[in-house]
Motif scaffolding. Structure first.
Motif, PDB file in Angstrom:
ATOM      1  N   ALA A   1      22.159 -66.103 -18.577  1.00 31.44           N
ATOM      2  CA  ALA A   1      21.376 -65.440 -19.542  1.00 31.44           C
ATOM      3  C   ALA A   1      19.752 -65.830 -19.339  1.00 31.44           C
ATOM      4  O   ALA A   1      18.976 -65.193 -19.375  1.00 31.44           O
ATOM      5  N   ILE A   2      19.555 -67.029 -18.599  1.00 40.38           N
ATOM      6  CA  ILE A   2      18.132 -67.346 -18.184  1.00 40.38           C
ATOM      7  C   ILE A   2      17.723 -66.181 -17.108  1.00 40.38           C
ATOM      8  O   ILE A   2      16.637 -65.746 -17.196  1.00 40.38           O
ATOM      9  N   ASN A   3      18.498 -65.786 -16.195  1.00 37.36           N
ATOM     10  CA  ASN A   3      18.176 -64.742 -15.017  1.00 37.36           C
ATOM     11  C   ASN A   3      17.984 -63.567 -15.802  1.00 37.36           C
ATOM     12  O   ASN A   3      17.033 -62.590 -15.365  1.00 37.36           O
ATOM     13  N   ASN A   4      18.526 -63.256 -16.793  1.00 35.95           N
ATOM     14  CA  ASN A   4      18.314 -62.049 -17.568  1.00 35.95           C
ATOM     15  C   ASN A   4      17.034 -62.149 -18.518  1.00 35.95           C
ATOM     16  O   ASN A   4      16.653 -60.678 -18.710  1.00 35.95           O
ATOM     17  N   ILE A   5      16.874 -63.203 -18.837  1.00 34.43           N
ATOM     18  CA  ILE A   5      15.410 -63.187 -19.641  1.00 34.43           C
ATOM     19  C   ILE A   5      14.378 -62.718 -18.716  1.00 34.43           C
ATOM     20  O   ILE A   5      13.407 -62.104 -18.975  1.00 34.43           O
ATOM     21  N   GLY A   6      14.672 -63.422 -17.197  1.00 37.87           N
ATOM     22  CA  GLY A   6      13.596 -63.012 -16.177  1.00 37.87           C
ATOM     23  C   GLY A   6      13.568 -61.407 -15.915  1.00 37.87           C
ATOM     24  O   GLY A   6      12.545 -60.802 -15.921  1.00 37.87           O
ATOM     25  N   LEU A   7      14.814 -60.638 -16.123  1.00 39.91           N
ATOM     26  CA  LEU A   7      14.910 -59.332 -15.788  1.00 39.91           C
ATOM     27  C   LEU A   7      14.084 -58.701 -16.890  1.00 39.91           C
ATOM     28  O   LEU A   7      13.247 -57.696 -16.615  1.00 39.91           O
ATOM     29  N   LEU A   8      14.182 -59.013 -18.155  1.00 42.81           N
ATOM     30  CA  LEU A   8      13.695 -58.548 -19.196  1.00 42.81           C
ATOM     31  C   LEU A   8      12.065 -58.747 -19.263  1.00 42.81           C
ATOM     32  O   LEU A   8      11.342 -57.720 -19.271  1.00 42.81           O
ATOM     33  N   LYS A   9      11.535 -59.889 -18.902  1.00 41.56           N
ATOM     34  CA  LYS A   9      10.054 -60.171 -19.038  1.00 41.56           C
ATOM     35  C   LYS A   9       9.275 -59.186 -17.687  1.00 41.56           C
ATOM     36  O   LYS A   9       8.412 -58.739 -17.758  1.00 41.56           O
ATOM     37  N   TYR A  10      10.219 -58.936 -16.631  1.00 44.02           N
ATOM     38  CA  TYR A  10       9.535 -58.304 -15.396  1.00 44.02           C
ATOM     39  C   TYR A  10       9.424 -56.918 -15.944  1.00 44.02           C
ATOM     40  O   TYR A  10       8.332 -56.210 -15.629  1.00 44.02           O
ATOM     41  N   GLU A  11      10.520 -56.451 -16.705  1.00 53.61           N
ATOM     42  CA  GLU A  11      10.223 -55.092 -17.163  1.00 53.61           C
ATOM     43  C   GLU A  11       9.143 -55.057 -18.239  1.00 53.61           C
ATOM     44  O   GLU A  11       8.425 -53.852 -18.186  1.00 53.61           O
ATOM     45  N   GLN A  12       8.799 -56.037 -18.914  1.00 57.88           N
ATOM     46  CA  GLN A  12       7.548 -55.970 -19.816  1.00 57.88           C
ATOM     47  C   GLN A  12       6.287 -56.193 -19.020  1.00 57.88           C
ATOM     48  O   GLN A  12       5.331 -56.237 -19.612  1.00 57.88           O
ATOM     49  N   GLY A  13       6.483 -56.530 -17.866  1.00 54.56           N
ATOM     50  CA  GLY A  13       5.260 -56.582 -16.931  1.00 54.56           C
ATOM     51  C   GLY A  13       4.762 -58.269 -16.897  1.00 54.56           C
ATOM     52  O   GLY A  13       3.669 -58.477 -16.318  1.00 54.56           O
ATOM     53  N   ASP A  14       5.603 -58.958 -17.407  1.00 54.43           N
ATOM     54  CA  ASP A  14       5.355 -60.211 -17.336  1.00 54.43           C
ATOM     55  C   ASP A  14       5.898 -61.049 -16.065  1.00 54.43           C
ATOM     56  O   ASP A  14       6.857 -61.685 -16.074  1.00 54.43           O
ATOM     57  N   ILE A  15       5.407 -60.682 -14.781  1.00 56.30           N
ATOM     58  CA  ILE A  15       5.704 -61.366 -13.743  1.00 56.30           C
ATOM     59  C   ILE A  15       5.976 -62.913 -13.682  1.00 56.30           C
ATOM     60  O   ILE A  15       6.846 -63.470 -13.132  1.00 56.30           O
ATOM     61  N   ALA A  16       4.862 -63.386 -13.971  1.00 59.44           N
ATOM     62  CA  ALA A  16       5.009 -64.928 -13.929  1.00 59.44           C
ATOM     63  C   ALA A  16       5.682 -65.631 -14.778  1.00 59.44           C
ATOM     64  O   ALA A  16       6.690 -66.433 -14.337  1.00 59.44           O
TER      65      ALA A  16
END
Length: 287
Positions: free
Chosen positions: A176-191
């Motif tokens: 779930a933590i990993n997929n939050i990362g996937l979601l944030k990346y798609e939103q442009g929040d790389i950091a």
């Protein structure tokens, strides 16, 4: 059960003619015993699945539904086996039969949600998962599936809420933590994505997915040496993650896939992929 079926088959043979001197004996089957036998077979099927013997489990589960057709457990187990074997329509049919026998078993709804997700019917998956969560709201795997369903519809706000609830229930639930990362990346929040992937790596250092995702993120933002080193490590752990189609099946979004394609074209990463294909790879089991 074999003696019972053998006896039943004998009853279909024509009886000899002795006038009216003999009255054929009728076997009285004990329905409670048959139901108990059906439940035992269903339990056997579950044990076989635990030992990765699903092909042996399926016929037992099928017979269990015949012996105990009014028990939701037999249909639930059969439906779950069908879904596991990717026979989704059969699975949904069996699970709906289980649902008709017990409206309060959340697990049936969770498994239906999983089946509809695999059929890419994300809206129906969400409906079943939400209904199940009303009955049992603290199941991290169901919350994770709910988040994934929203994510596939690009409804990022409810997806994030579902993932965060899953982590709140199980703080070490790294997928779930990993997929939050996937979601944030798609939103442009790389950091923000990198931060989540670092947490996931800290929870499971053998998980290739967050390592490769973080490697791509570092590489894309200019930290190429760091990204390449992490990427080589991830590919050594599990070279399936060097396949863009496999990544897409694991819910990697368009932005991350595009950056990963460029990353995988790097000569050092190409060399790592070639080397991994010539040597055994540790394949992780994804939850």
């Amino acid at each position: 059960m074999l003696p019972i079926f053998a006896l039943l088959s004998l009853l279909t043979l024509p009886a000899p003619v002795f006038g009216q001197a003999l009255v054929p004996y009728t076997v009285q089957l004990n329905s409670e015993k048959l139901e108990e036998q059906g439940l035992n077979l269903a339990q056997d099927a579950v044990q076989l699945v635990r030992f990765q013997q699903s092909q042996l489990a399926l016929p037992r589960a099928q017979l269990a539904t015949q012996l105990a057709p009014k028990r939701y457990e037999t249909w639930f187990i059969l439906g779950s086996l069908y879904v596991q074997n990717e026979e989704l329509d059969k699975g949904i049919q069996a699970l709906q039969q289980a649902r008709s026998l017990d409206r309060k078993e959340a697990g049936i709804l969770f498994t239906l949600g999983s089946a509809y997700f695999q059929k890419r019917d994300y809206t129906t998956a969400i409906s079943n998962l939400q209904e199940g969560l009303k009955l049992k709201p603290d199941v991290p795997e169901a919350l994770f599936d709910l988040g994934n369903s929203y994510y596939m519809l690009k409804q990022y706000a409810p997806a994030l809420t579902a993932y965060e609830k899953a982590v709140a229930q199980e703080k070490n639930f790294w997928p779930a933590i990993n997929n939050i990362g996937l979601l944030k990346y798609e939103q442009g929040d790389i950091a923000g994505a990198i931060e989540k992937w670092r947490i996931a790596i800290g929870l499971d250092k053998e998980a290739a997915e967050p390592q490769l995702a973080a490697a791509v993120a570092f590489y894309t933002k200019g930290e190429k040496d760091k990204g390449i080193a992490m990427g080589e490590s991830a590919i050594r752990l599990d070279n399936r993650y060097a396949d863009l189609q496999f990544l897409k099946e694991n819910l990697w979004g368009e932005r991350l896939l595009a950056d990963t394609k460029k990353f995988l074209e790097n000569p050092k990463i190409q060399a790592a992929i070639a080397q991994s294909q010539n040597s055994p790879s540790r394949i992780e089991s994804s939850p």
